[in-house]
Design a protein around this motif. Structure first.
Motif, PDB file in Angstrom:
ATOM      1  N   ARG A 181      37.843  -1.417  21.684  1.00  0.00           N
ATOM      2  CA  ARG A 181      37.497  -2.761  22.121  1.00  0.00           C
ATOM      3  C   ARG A 181      38.480  -3.801  21.598  1.00  0.00           C
ATOM      4  NH1 ARG A 181      32.009  -5.893  21.873  1.00  0.00           N
ATOM      5  NH2 ARG A 181      32.930  -7.893  21.442  1.00  0.00           N
ATOM      6  N   TRP A 210      27.280  -9.894  33.420  1.00  0.00           N
ATOM      7  CA  TRP A 210      26.775  -8.716  32.715  1.00  0.00           C
ATOM      8  C   TRP A 210      25.706  -9.189  31.737  1.00  0.00           C
ATOM      9  CZ3 TRP A 210      30.984  -4.772  30.735  1.00  0.00           C
ATOM     10  CH2 TRP A 210      31.679  -4.250  31.841  1.00  0.00           C
ATOM     11  N   ARG A 268      29.960  -7.069  12.422  1.00  0.00           N
ATOM     12  CA  ARG A 268      30.670  -6.906  13.682  1.00  0.00           C
ATOM     13  C   ARG A 268      32.110  -7.339  13.468  1.00  0.00           C
ATOM     14  NH1 ARG A 268      27.694  -5.253  18.337  1.00  0.00           N
ATOM     15  NH2 ARG A 268      29.820  -5.259  19.077  1.00  0.00           N
ATOM     16  N   GLU A 289      22.396  -0.148  34.240  1.00  0.00           N
ATOM     17  CA  GLU A 289      23.016   1.032  33.632  1.00  0.00           C
ATOM     18  C   GLU A 289      22.440   1.257  32.252  1.00  0.00           C
ATOM     19  OE1 GLU A 289      27.367   0.152  35.684  1.00  0.00           O
ATOM     20  OE2 GLU A 289      27.130   0.058  33.517  1.00  0.00           O
ATOM     21  N   TRP A 290      22.374   2.494  31.841  1.00  0.00           N
ATOM     22  CA  TRP A 290      21.975   2.769  30.458  1.00  0.00           C
ATOM     23  C   TRP A 290      22.974   2.093  29.537  1.00  0.00           C
ATOM     24  CZ3 TRP A 290      20.169   8.519  29.614  1.00  0.00           C
ATOM     25  CH2 TRP A 290      19.056   8.759  30.456  1.00  0.00           C
ATOM     26  N   LYS A 291      22.448   1.509  28.469  1.00  0.00           N
ATOM     27  CA  LYS A 291      23.336   0.927  27.461  1.00  0.00           C
ATOM     28  C   LYS A 291      23.411   1.893  26.284  1.00  0.00           C
ATOM     29  CE  LYS A 291      24.366  -3.289  24.886  1.00  0.00           C
ATOM     30  NZ  LYS A 291      24.848  -2.681  23.666  1.00  0.00           N
ATOM     31  N   LEU A 292      24.560   2.540  26.141  1.00  0.00           N
ATOM     32  CA  LEU A 292      24.755   3.506  25.067  1.00  0.00           C
ATOM     33  C   LEU A 292      25.287   2.768  23.840  1.00  0.00           C
ATOM     34  CD1 LEU A 292      26.736   6.203  27.125  1.00  0.00           C
ATOM     35  CD2 LEU A 292      24.302   5.643  27.221  1.00  0.00           C
ATOM     36  N   LYS A 350      22.780  -7.830  28.870  1.00  0.00           N
ATOM     37  CA  LYS A 350      22.223  -6.675  28.142  1.00  0.00           C
ATOM     38  C   LYS A 350      20.732  -6.899  27.915  1.00  0.00           C
ATOM     39  CE  LYS A 350      24.189  -8.682  24.012  1.00  0.00           C
ATOM     40  NZ  LYS A 350      25.140  -8.628  22.952  1.00  0.00           N
ATOM     41  N   ARG A 402      32.708 -13.307  27.940  1.00  0.00           N
ATOM     42  CA  ARG A 402      31.282 -13.034  27.815  1.00  0.00           C
ATOM     43  C   ARG A 402      30.599 -13.857  28.896  1.00  0.00           C
ATOM     44  NH1 ARG A 402      28.436 -10.735  24.210  1.00  0.00           N
ATOM     45  NH2 ARG A 402      30.130 -10.549  22.734  1.00  0.00           N
ATOM     46  N   LYS A 423      24.186  -5.616  35.864  1.00  0.00           N
ATOM     47  CA  LYS A 423      25.478  -6.160  36.284  1.00  0.00           C
ATOM     48  C   LYS A 423      25.423  -6.698  37.707  1.00  0.00           C
ATOM     49  CE  LYS A 423      27.908  -3.035  33.194  1.00  0.00           C
ATOM     50  NZ  LYS A 423      28.850  -1.918  33.029  1.00  0.00           N
ATOM     51  N   MET A 429      22.118  -2.302  30.664  1.00  0.00           N
ATOM     52  CA  MET A 429      22.987  -3.405  31.060  1.00  0.00           C
ATOM     53  C   MET A 429      22.626  -3.686  32.510  1.00  0.00           C
ATOM     54  SD  MET A 429      25.242  -4.018  28.596  1.00  0.00           S
ATOM     55  CE  MET A 429      26.528  -4.855  29.474  1.00  0.00           C
ATOM     56  N   GLU A 465      32.199   3.973  27.314  1.00  0.00           N
ATOM     57  CA  GLU A 465      31.665   4.022  25.957  1.00  0.00           C
ATOM     58  C   GLU A 465      31.806   5.463  25.443  1.00  0.00           C
ATOM     59  OE1 GLU A 465      30.503   1.171  24.696  1.00  0.00           O
ATOM     60  OE2 GLU A 465      29.044   1.643  23.150  1.00  0.00           O
ATOM     61  N   LYS A 492      17.832  -5.266  25.577  1.00  0.00           N
ATOM     62  CA  LYS A 492      17.604  -4.310  24.485  1.00  0.00           C
ATOM     63  C   LYS A 492      16.167  -4.389  24.030  1.00  0.00           C
ATOM     64  CE  LYS A 492      21.598  -5.533  21.994  1.00  0.00           C
ATOM     65  NZ  LYS A 492      22.420  -5.369  20.817  1.00  0.00           N
ATOM     66  N   LYS A 522      34.131  -8.579  16.336  1.00  0.00           N
ATOM     67  CA  LYS A 522      33.845  -9.845  17.039  1.00  0.00           C
ATOM     68  C   LYS A 522      34.335 -11.037  16.235  1.00  0.00           C
ATOM     69  CE  LYS A 522      29.994  -8.699  19.964  1.00  0.00           C
ATOM     70  NZ  LYS A 522      28.659  -9.048  20.443  1.00  0.00           N
ATOM     71  N   ARG A 566      33.194   1.184  22.421  1.00  0.00           N
ATOM     72  CA  ARG A 566      33.838   0.869  23.685  1.00  0.00           C
ATOM     73  C   ARG A 566      35.202   1.544  23.767  1.00  0.00           C
ATOM     74  NH1 ARG A 566      32.710  -3.941  26.763  1.00  0.00           N
ATOM     75  NH2 ARG A 566      33.621  -3.642  28.821  1.00  0.00           N
ATOM     76  N   VAL A 575      28.114   6.716  33.171  1.00  0.00           N
ATOM     77  CA  VAL A 575      26.870   6.204  32.609  1.00  0.00           C
ATOM     78  C   VAL A 575      25.849   6.163  33.755  1.00  0.00           C
ATOM     79  CG1 VAL A 575      25.808   4.121  31.638  1.00  0.00           C
ATOM     80  CG2 VAL A 575      28.092   4.802  30.914  1.00  0.00           C
TER      81      VAL A 575
HETATM   82  P1  AMP Z   1      27.027  -5.928  22.586  1.00  0.00           P
HETATM   83  O1  AMP Z   1      28.157  -5.346  21.793  1.00  0.00           O
HETATM   84  O2  AMP Z   1      25.683  -5.778  21.952  1.00  0.00           O
HETATM   85  O3  AMP Z   1      27.317  -7.349  23.039  1.00  0.00           O
HETATM   86  O4  AMP Z   1      26.906  -5.073  23.946  1.00  0.00           O
HETATM   87  C1  AMP Z   1      28.024  -4.859  24.764  1.00  0.00           C
HETATM   88  C2  AMP Z   1      28.586  -3.484  24.479  1.00  0.00           C
HETATM   89  O5  AMP Z   1      27.705  -2.468  24.953  1.00  0.00           O
HETATM   90  C3  AMP Z   1      29.853  -3.191  25.237  1.00  0.00           C
HETATM   91  O6  AMP Z   1      30.975  -3.731  24.575  1.00  0.00           O
HETATM   92  C4  AMP Z   1      29.899  -1.672  25.263  1.00  0.00           C
HETATM   93  O7  AMP Z   1      30.557  -1.204  24.101  1.00  0.00           O
HETATM   94  C5  AMP Z   1      28.439  -1.270  25.160  1.00  0.00           C
HETATM   95  N1  AMP Z   1      27.926  -0.597  26.367  1.00  0.00           N
HETATM   96  C6  AMP Z   1      27.126   0.494  26.356  1.00  0.00           C
HETATM   97  N2  AMP Z   1      26.786   0.866  27.581  1.00  0.00           N
HETATM   98  C7  AMP Z   1      27.384   0.006  28.446  1.00  0.00           C
HETATM   99  C8  AMP Z   1      27.392  -0.131  29.874  1.00  0.00           C
HETATM  100  N3  AMP Z   1      26.720   0.682  30.674  1.00  0.00           N
HETATM  101  N4  AMP Z   1      28.130  -1.145  30.396  1.00  0.00           N
HETATM  102  C9  AMP Z   1      28.809  -1.993  29.593  1.00  0.00           C
HETATM  103  N5  AMP Z   1      28.824  -1.916  28.242  1.00  0.00           N
HETATM  104  C10 AMP Z   1      28.116  -0.930  27.662  1.00  0.00           C
END
Ligand code: AMP
Length: 513
Positions: free
Chosen positions: A234, A379, A491, A212-215, A381, A375, A364, A362, A263, A383, A494, A219, A335
């Protein structure tokens, strides 16, 4: 019947050790010694929570209460303490402050000195700490002899950990399935680990995955029951009022009951995604929502469906949740997703995401349940820029324009093998004046000690760092150092337990080496 004194002793033993395993052992032993009716209250007290929530006991009242002479020997039972506190919480109306104070003094007169101290800390909320909840989950699993994952899952959906402990200890693992996701009671979102590229993601996810595209937005979790829509961040704050466009879009969906994960992101007039910081303006504290809506429109894009109509889907495999999402949400609000086992196809999809101005992908697992708050490895990521969420270990005083400000940050990651933070490098790049001012305050509040140039702090602040690569360096304790590191953002969503660990760092190092 168990005495409050025993619970206080357990709490003190837990506080006296920093070793997680010893904390778990002490708590588990404490739980095993309880009568069934005491479990719920005791778990809440030991986690620093009151079954009644925070009720109107003023600080002044609490300062007066310990002046009451303490009992010389412990006689107070857990159940009696709970009964009295519940009564105090219920006192309302004219003269209730005085009656509360009197009832509190009565309770304190029955308590020994260490019980009095415990009660004060419990009532002001001082016993509550984020890390304790995780330790308690392990302790409940040990005391009830059920798998930790089952307890962790139930804890995500339960209103309080006490109810989870009671069910686990009295009815066993299967009964924990009773705790389910409820409408308007948001759950901590599922989180991701990192993969270097699409090939690694496909290998880790056994050959086939949903990409999936990661925007790079914010969240959101959207809960809908007929016309009522509420939106949470979030960190589970409600932000319904800040994003009316998303509320309207959700209300227009035909399903009566829905819980969606997605998102929110703002786009510029050319249709390119705004950077994260700009999207976040929509979630500021004092907002003129109507004018924001004009100047910085925001949209929600969804990628998971946790409930459709009366059915919770969290324990179902992702492919079923994706099917429910496709049924409930039109494509324009989803997405972009590609299910494939082909690395070249996934790579082309990744490049399309970057070309559209997004962060990456992302990947999955199609078979995994929704692991709220976790975590996990289902899933991943991917980048373009290397980034790591690291923990600030110390900071050096700045020079020149930055003198008087804590500037150069010492960054580290936890090594899960040793439980220690390993320093990976320093940076002051990317810090704005506002960030410098904020971090100086935030770091001084966490100071443990200092020397001439450096203030050392408790490892509590998480910061997202972009860097060019990781270099082998004998000067750093982990043998690795960040190159061209730059602060992207703090962050504050987090906790340090959610930051990247040395496992992620070593993975990036071995891939780029
Ligand atoms: P990170 O915060 O860098 O660990 O990346 C995870 C965050 O990416 C998630 O908490 C979402 O806010 C964001 N996100 C963007 N696109 C997606 C997607 N397609 N699926 C899940 N999370 C996504």
């Amino acid at each position: 019947m168990t005495l409050l004194a025993e619970l206080v002793a357990t709490s003190q033993r837990v506080g006296a050790t920093s070793a997680r395993l010893s904390k778990v052992r002490e708590l588990a032993n404490g739980l095993r010694a309880l009568e069934p009716d005491e479990i719920e209250t005791a778990v809440q007290y030991l986690s620093g929570e009151l079954p009644q929530g925070r009720f109107g006991v003023s600080y002044a009242m609490l300062q007066a209460a310990p002046q009451v002479p303490s009992a010389s020997a412990p006689t107070l039972q857990i159940a009696e303490t709970d009964r009295r506190l519940a009564e105090i919480a219920q006192l309302r109306g004219a003269g209730s402050a005085a009656r509360r104070a009197a009832a509190l003094s009565e309770l304190f007169a029955l308590a020994t000195e260490s019980e009095q101290q415990f009660l004060v800390r419990l009532l002001v909320g001082e016993l509550r700490q984020g890390a304790l909840a995780g330790v308690m989950v392990d302790a409940i699993a040990a005391a009830a002899d059920v798998p930790v994952a089952r307890v962790r899952r139930a804890a995500m959906y339960a209103q309080n950990l006490g109810a989870v402990a009671r069910t686990a200890m009295l009815e066993g693992a299967d009964a924990l399935a009773r705790f389910q996701l409820e409408l308007f009671s948001p759950v901590a979102p599922m989180l991701a680990q990192t993969a270097a590229d699409v090939t690694e993601a496909l290998t880790e996810l056994h050959g086939s995955a949903a990409f999936e595209w990661k925007l790079d937005g914010a969240r959101i979790q959207v809960h809908k029951s007929q016309d009522v829509v509420r939106i949470y961040t979030r960190t589970l704050n409600e932000v319904t009022g800040a994003v009316p466009e998303i509320v309207e879009a959700a209300r227009a969906l035909s399903a009566r009951e829905l819980i969606l994960d997605g998102e929110a992101i703002a786009f510029d007039t050319a249709g390119r995604p705004h950077p994260f910081q700009i999207t976040m303006r929509r979630f500021g504290r004092r907002l003129d929502v109507d004018s924001m809506r004009e100047t910085l429109p925001i949209r929600g894009y969804f990628f998971d469906c946790l409930r459709l109509e009366s059915e919770s889907l969290v324990d179902r495999p992702a492919r079923e949740r994706f099917a429910a999402l496709a049924e409930a949400v039109p494509e324009a609000l989803r997405v972009p997703q590609l299910v494939t086992d082909s690395a070249p196809e996934a790579q082309a999809f990744y490049e399309a995401a970057l070309a559209a101005g997004h962060e990456g992908l992302m990947a999955k697992s199609l078979d995994a349940p929704y692991e709220a708050g976790n975590r996990g490895a289902s899933w991943l990521k991917i980048k373009k820029a290397h980034t790591l969420d690291l923990v600030v270990l110390a900071a050096e005083w700045g020079h020149g324009r930055r003198s008087g400000k804590l500037s150069n940050l010492h960054l580290g990651a936890l090594d899960p093998a040793t439980g220690e933070y390993v320093m990976l490098g320093k940076t002051f790049k990317g810090l704005t004046d506002a960030m410098l001012a904020w971090q100086t305050k935030a770091l001084l509040a966490r100071e443990t000690h200092r020397d001439r140039y450096t203030v050392y702090v408790r490892p509590e602040l998480v910061v997202e760092i972009a860097f060019s690569d990781l270099q082998v360096s004998p000067r750093y304790p982990g043998g690795l150092a960040l190159r061209l590191a730059r602060v992207k953002r703090y962050r504050d969503d987090k906790r340090p337990e959610e930051a990247d660990t040395m496992d992620a760092v070593r993975r990036i190092a071995s891939n780029s080496g």
